[in-house]
Design an enzyme around this catalytic site. Structure first.
Site, PDB file in Angstrom:
ATOM      1  N   ALA A  54       0.850  -1.191   0.000  1.00  0.00           N
ATOM      2  CA  ALA A  54       0.000   0.000   0.000  1.00  0.00           C
ATOM      3  C   ALA A  54       0.881   1.235   0.000  1.00  0.00           C
ATOM      4  CB  ALA A  54      -0.908   0.028   1.233  1.00  0.00           C
ATOM      5  N   ALA A  56       0.323   3.722   1.739  1.00  0.00           N
ATOM      6  CA  ALA A  56       0.346   4.169   3.134  1.00  0.00           C
ATOM      7  C   ALA A  56       1.418   3.466   3.958  1.00  0.00           C
ATOM      8  CB  ALA A  56      -1.021   3.944   3.777  1.00  0.00           C
ATOM      9  N   TYR A  57       2.042   2.446   3.404  1.00  0.00           N
ATOM     10  CA  TYR A  57       3.118   1.767   4.125  1.00  0.00           C
ATOM     11  C   TYR A  57       4.391   2.583   3.992  1.00  0.00           C
ATOM     12  CZ  TYR A  57      -0.143  -2.183   4.136  1.00  0.00           C
ATOM     13  OH  TYR A  57      -1.255  -2.990   4.299  1.00  0.00           O
ATOM     14  N   ASN A  58       4.437   3.608   4.842  1.00  0.00           N
ATOM     15  CA  ASN A  58       5.554   4.542   4.912  1.00  0.00           C
ATOM     16  C   ASN A  58       5.720   5.324   3.609  1.00  0.00           C
ATOM     17  OD1 ASN A  58       7.590   5.987   6.033  1.00  0.00           O
ATOM     18  ND2 ASN A  58       9.024   4.291   6.279  1.00  0.00           N
TER      19      ASN A  58
END
Length: 317
Positions: A54, A56-58
């Site tokens: 994703a 959103a994973y860092n």
């Protein structure tokens, strides 16, 4: 490694999916770039053909690791791997920000393609529902991306049944991703319902954020944004002590078979008849290979019954 049909997507995927939330680095352990890249390579080399990630994973870091790792493994590797990434959730200045607006969907898709070093995404998942944006806008954008061939299938994550029903009215949703493990049964009914509709079902948190590996036997304190503090409640009382009792039940099987606890936990999850593929995360080659090895054996009905009794006790205590 065996393959299973992933619902009406008709993708043939492995019963295990390699998850990369931890590899992104935010809220998890701090491993080197080389270690993270090697973990991804280990998953592919172990036969796993489904990778979940994703933006959103860092802030896209996990996606960039995947793109780099698959490219380094040589021509043709990407075509052998199914990649699921997400949209409608971003990681900004250390905070997760949800938005299902169409312009963000398009922007994140473009960024994911660059990060992953690919020209298509097998499965694009709406990471979390956004109650402030009409579903027609969010899923209309995804439908257009699918028509353009940029994404091949549409899925949702963390949607309850009512939200999923609305999504199904807005687009051809073909897959769901929900949290599910021996210490989290909240989504069982949704998974069964979705599976009956022939949606591909993938579950995350198979190891309960790591609590089911047995590596955490003493209560510890974690930083505010550490996912073992922020997202998974099993690392705090009263659930921590209850999880320790469940581990005792799991150990009777693990010890008899000579396997790690993580394999028992993953097999319990992936052997549920309403689960197509279970996501596990690991950031080191040895742990990836160990978890992937769970597919070399199955829990017996008697072992599942024993574990079910421990799970029930955890849930009811």
């Amino acid at each position: 490694m065996e393959k299973v049909r992933f619902g009406k997507t008709n993708m043939m995927v492995t019963p295990l999916t390699f998850g990369t939330w931890g590899i992104g680095g935010a809220g998890w352990d701090d491993n080197s770039d080389e270690t993270r890249l090697d973990a991804i390579a280990a998953a592919v080399e172990s036969g796993i053909n489904f990778i979940d990630t994703a933006p959103a994973y860092n802030a896209g870091r996990a996606e960039r690791y995947i793109g780099q790792a698959l490219e380094a493994m040589g021509k043709g590797t990407r075509e052998k791997i199914h990649i699921a990434t997400k949209c409608a959730n971003a990681f900004v200045d250390g905070q997760y920000v949800r938005s299902g607006k169409a312009d963000l969907i398009y922007q994140q898709c473009e960024e994911s393609l660059r990060n992953l070093r690919t020209d298509y995404i097998d499965l694009m998942i709406v990471h979390w529902p956004d109650p402030n944006v009409p579903y027609e806008e969010t899923f209309g954008a995804l439908t257009r991306l699918k028509e353009e061939g940029v994404i091949r299938h549409i899925g949702v994550s963390n949607f309850n049944r009512e939200q999923l029903e609305r999504a199904l009215q807005a687009a051809d949703v073909e897959a769901v991703q929900l949290q599910f493990s021996m210490v989290d049964l909240d989504n069982v009914d949704e998974l069964k319902w979705a599976h009956d509709l022939d949606l591909g079902t993938m579950t995350y948190g198979s190891l309960g954020g790591g609590i089911l590996t047995g590596r955490y036997r003493t209560l510890q304190r974690y930083e505010t944004m550490d996912n073992r503090n922020r997202f998974y409640p099993y690392f705090r009382e009263p659930l921590f002590s209850r999880a320790m009792k469940l581990l005792d039940v799991m150990e009777t099987i693990a010890d008899a078979r000579g396997v790690p606890l993580s394999q028992v936990a993953i097999n319990w999850s992936r052997q549920q008849p309403y689960v197509d593929t279970s996501i596990f995360g690991a950031q080191r080659r040895d742990r990836v290979e160990s978890n992937a090895a769970c597919l070399t054996w199955d829990l017996t009905p008697e072992e599942i019954q024993l574990l079910d009794s421990g799970v029930s006790e955890f849930a009811l205590t």
